[in-house]
Design a protein around this motif. Sequence first.
Motif, mmCIF file in Angstrom:
data_model
loop_
_atom_site.group_PDB
_atom_site.id
_atom_site.type_symbol
_atom_site.label_atom_id
_atom_site.label_comp_id
_atom_site.label_asym_id
_atom_site.label_seq_id
_atom_site.Cartn_x
_atom_site.Cartn_y
_atom_site.Cartn_z
ATOM 1 N N CYS A 22 0.932 -1.227 -0.111
ATOM 2 C CA CYS A 22 -0.136 0.169 -0.046
ATOM 3 C C CYS A 22 0.944 1.725 -0.170
ATOM 4 O O CYS A 22 1.421 1.735 1.326
ATOM 5 C CB CYS A 22 -0.889 0.128 0.847
ATOM 6 N N TYR A 24 -0.256 4.242 0.299
ATOM 7 C CA TYR A 24 -0.409 5.070 1.489
ATOM 8 C C TYR A 24 -0.375 5.094 2.921
ATOM 9 O O TYR A 24 0.195 5.494 3.428
ATOM 10 C CB TYR A 24 -2.096 5.808 1.710
ATOM 11 N N LYS A 49 -10.733 -8.850 5.375
ATOM 12 C CA LYS A 49 -10.006 -8.389 6.008
ATOM 13 C C LYS A 49 -10.025 -8.921 7.450
ATOM 14 O O LYS A 49 -11.413 -8.863 7.730
ATOM 15 C CB LYS A 49 -10.502 -6.282 6.127
ATOM 16 N N LYS A 61 -9.912 0.527 5.053
ATOM 17 C CA LYS A 61 -9.223 0.920 4.240
ATOM 18 C C LYS A 61 -7.502 0.932 5.293
ATOM 19 O O LYS A 61 -7.291 1.549 5.974
ATOM 20 C CB LYS A 61 -9.120 1.926 3.507
ATOM 21 N N THR A 62 -6.512 0.373 5.134
ATOM 22 C CA THR A 62 -4.621 0.643 4.986
ATOM 23 C C THR A 62 -4.887 1.908 4.398
ATOM 24 O O THR A 62 -4.340 2.461 3.388
ATOM 25 C CB THR A 62 -3.829 -0.061 4.897
ATOM 26 N N PRO A 63 -3.732 2.554 5.571
ATOM 27 C CA PRO A 63 -3.679 2.892 6.475
ATOM 28 C C PRO A 63 -4.168 3.197 7.828
ATOM 29 O O PRO A 63 -4.259 3.815 7.552
ATOM 30 C CB PRO A 63 -2.110 3.677 6.450
ATOM 31 N N GLU A 74 -6.803 7.542 7.333
ATOM 32 C CA GLU A 74 -6.536 8.964 6.141
ATOM 33 C C GLU A 74 -5.503 9.050 6.576
ATOM 34 O O GLU A 74 -4.512 9.486 6.868
ATOM 35 C CB GLU A 74 -7.588 9.484 5.715
ATOM 36 N N SER A 75 -4.286 8.576 5.704
ATOM 37 C CA SER A 75 -2.955 9.311 4.844
ATOM 38 C C SER A 75 -3.048 10.145 5.791
ATOM 39 O O SER A 75 -1.501 10.603 6.831
ATOM 40 C CB SER A 75 -2.664 7.554 3.858
HETATM 41 N N1 GSH Z 1 -7.676 7.988 0.781
HETATM 42 C C1 GSH Z 1 -7.069 6.933 2.103
HETATM 43 C C2 GSH Z 1 -6.331 5.921 0.908
HETATM 44 C C3 GSH Z 1 -6.214 4.462 1.844
HETATM 45 C C4 GSH Z 1 -6.767 3.248 0.314
HETATM 46 O O1 GSH Z 1 -6.595 3.477 -0.794
HETATM 47 N N2 GSH Z 1 -6.132 1.646 0.835
HETATM 48 C C5 GSH Z 1 -6.471 0.882 0.317
HETATM 49 C C6 GSH Z 1 -5.059 -0.218 0.195
HETATM 50 S S1 GSH Z 1 -3.764 0.871 -0.759
HETATM 51 C C7 GSH Z 1 -7.017 0.075 0.715
HETATM 52 O O2 GSH Z 1 -6.730 -0.009 2.325
HETATM 53 N N3 GSH Z 1 -7.708 -0.382 -0.359
HETATM 54 C C8 GSH Z 1 -8.672 -2.342 0.583
HETATM 55 C C9 GSH Z 1 -10.724 -1.466 0.274
HETATM 56 O O3 GSH Z 1 -10.714 -0.089 -0.818
HETATM 57 O O4 GSH Z 1 -10.926 -1.987 0.648
HETATM 58 C C10 GSH Z 1 -5.872 7.352 2.886
HETATM 59 O O5 GSH Z 1 -5.036 8.557 2.235
HETATM 60 O O6 GSH Z 1 -5.136 6.650 3.519
#
Ligand code: GSH
Length: 240
Positions: A22, A24, A49, A61-63, A74-75
């Motif tokens: 990831c 982010y 998950k 979502k991570t992180p 939210e990163s």
């Molecule tokens: N806007 C979020 C984006 C985070 C993101 O898109 N993470 C992805 C992995 S890189 C994720 O967890 N995706 C899993 C999903 O959407 O189900 C941030 O900046 O933290």
Amino acid sequence: MKAADAEGGAPAALTLVSHALCPYVQRVAIVLHEKGLPFERRTIDLARKPGWFLAISPLGKTPVLQVRGESLFESAVICEYLDEVAMPALHPQDPLERARHRAWMEFGSAVLNGIGAFYAAPSEAALQERAQDLRARFVQLEEALEKRESAGPYFAGAGFSMVDAVFGPVFRYFDVMDALPGMADFALWQGLPRLARWRAALAARASVQQAVGADYAEGLRAFLLARGSALSRRMGALSA
Ligand SMILES: N[C@@H](CCC(=O)N[C@@H](CS)C(=O)NCC(=O)O)C(=O)O
């Protein structure tokens, strides 16, 4: 100065809930490293998950950064928090300049979306279009770097900033993708010397290097191959 010196107290034990690829997550890991803040990683499989993760990550979502019993998501928000509680500052002092940096961080997220659209493109025609979109973003970045008053090598000159933490993971994709079949034909990086220099400086930075594991490149290749996309088919044709 470490976090303990900052108003609001030290973010004592830090756990970064991560996914191995990831970007982010990587930007948060880079900021933590730049600030000398030790942290543990808890790596999850986003395809499966765990319940405890869904309970602390409202968007799934991570992180997520766990700080003294709080779970921050939210990163960009996590990075801003870290910049408020720990030195060195990675944002400029001047509010207008800081706002400009935040805008380029957002631009970095748009480029990440463009990379996702590129590797997921279902057909060769779509792949070509998405490559042109990426190329256009890179040209915009080159122009932004050209307008700087300094010579670099980082976004704002000699000092590493939050914008650099965002673009380290963006450029890292291409350490793997540049070598994939036919990528040279897209000429993504052609004639963009400032961008090339910035990319090289970020690749050499310890914080950027440590943000992923030793198996990152292999993991990314496997991920791309499994997309069922035009790019996957190019990769599959090569290994067949
Ligand atoms: N806007 C979020 C984006 C985070 C993101 O898109 N993470 C992805 C992995 S890189 C994720 O967890 N995706 C899993 C999903 O959407 O189900 C941030 O900046 O933290």
